[in-house]
Design a protein around this motif. Structure first.
Motif, PDB file in Angstrom:
ATOM      1  N   THR A  21      23.965 -17.194 -19.402  1.00 35.90           N
ATOM      2  CA  THR A  21      23.305 -18.414 -19.859  1.00 35.90           C
ATOM      3  C   THR A  21      23.750 -19.534 -18.929  1.00 35.90           C
ATOM      4  O   THR A  21      24.885 -19.552 -18.455  1.00 35.90           O
ATOM      5  CB  THR A  21      23.661 -18.769 -21.315  1.00 35.90           C
ATOM      6  N   LYS A  79      22.625 -23.842 -17.499  1.00 27.88           N
ATOM      7  CA  LYS A  79      21.781 -25.031 -17.598  1.00 27.88           C
ATOM      8  C   LYS A  79      21.086 -25.219 -16.266  1.00 27.88           C
ATOM      9  O   LYS A  79      21.643 -24.920 -15.213  1.00 27.88           O
ATOM     10  CB  LYS A  79      22.625 -26.260 -17.929  1.00 27.88           C
ATOM     11  N   GLN A  99      18.271 -25.159 -20.961  1.00 32.30           N
ATOM     12  CA  GLN A  99      19.071 -23.942 -21.075  1.00 32.30           C
ATOM     13  C   GLN A  99      18.242 -22.721 -20.690  1.00 32.30           C
ATOM     14  O   GLN A  99      17.087 -22.603 -21.073  1.00 32.30           O
ATOM     15  CB  GLN A  99      19.578 -23.793 -22.516  1.00 32.30           C
ATOM     16  N   ARG A 122      18.444 -18.348 -20.407  1.00 34.22           N
ATOM     17  CA  ARG A 122      19.156 -17.087 -20.628  1.00 34.22           C
ATOM     18  C   ARG A 122      18.515 -16.067 -19.701  1.00 34.22           C
ATOM     19  O   ARG A 122      17.294 -15.933 -19.669  1.00 34.22           O
ATOM     20  CB  ARG A 122      19.052 -16.627 -22.071  1.00 34.22           C
ATOM     21  N   HIS A 158      24.700 -18.240 -11.656  1.00 35.58           N
ATOM     22  CA  HIS A 158      24.889 -17.711 -13.009  1.00 35.58           C
ATOM     23  C   HIS A 158      26.159 -16.875 -13.043  1.00 35.58           C
ATOM     24  O   HIS A 158      26.521 -16.260 -12.051  1.00 35.58           O
ATOM     25  CB  HIS A 158      23.728 -16.797 -13.416  1.00 35.58           C
TER      26      HIS A 158
END
Length: 150
Positions: free
Chosen positions: A28, A30, A35, A37, A145
């Protein structure tokens, strides 16, 4: 105290470089859209001659997907990527040791110039993934990520 980063063990053959990231992973993060996923699943396919990636980004109710195949062409590990917005890219393994000594990196010529994606181990037993664009003197990261196993 900082946890010690695990040593990635490569598997046999040219595609063995992908062994550390095989399986299903989730992150997850930003980004400018809010947001996100993302799940990444790497599986052997076509008799083990290729590795398939299915990536799924979820931005609230909006979904973006990618299917990529990693294989060997002319003795070099390459990838062929297809995305849900109709785009396609391809590239080849590259040197990512400026990020981490165990990094797995790929470069691709994109319409905006040279880009690379990098995978490297993190302290949680998963991996970090980033995408960067080549500038005149260095790489500019525009997404990163941190993945953990599902």
């Amino acid at each position: 105290m900082k946890a010690k980063q695990a040593k990635w063990k490569k598997g046999p053959g040219k595609l063995g470089v992908l062994t550390p990231i095989m399986g299903s992973w989730q992150a997850t993060a930003k980004n400018p859209m809010g947001q996100v996923r993302c799940t990444r699943t790497f599986t052997p396919t076509l008799g083990g001659k290729y590795v398939q990636l299915h990536a799924r980004w979820e931005f609230g109710t909006k979904v973006y997907e990618e299917i990529a195949l990693f294989g060997v062409k002319n003795g070099k590990v390459c990838f062929w990527s297809f995305t849900s917005d109709g785009k396609q890219s391809e590239g080849a393994i590259a040197d990512g040791r400026d990020i981490d000594s165990q990094a797995i990196a790929f470069e691709a010529n994109m319409p905006a110039g040279l880009a690379r994606m990098i995978y490297w181990p993190n302290e949680e037993g998963g991996f970090n993934w980033a995408v960067e664009a080549r500038t005149k003197n260095s790489w500019r990261r525009f997404t990163e990520h941190k993945y953990i196993a599902l």
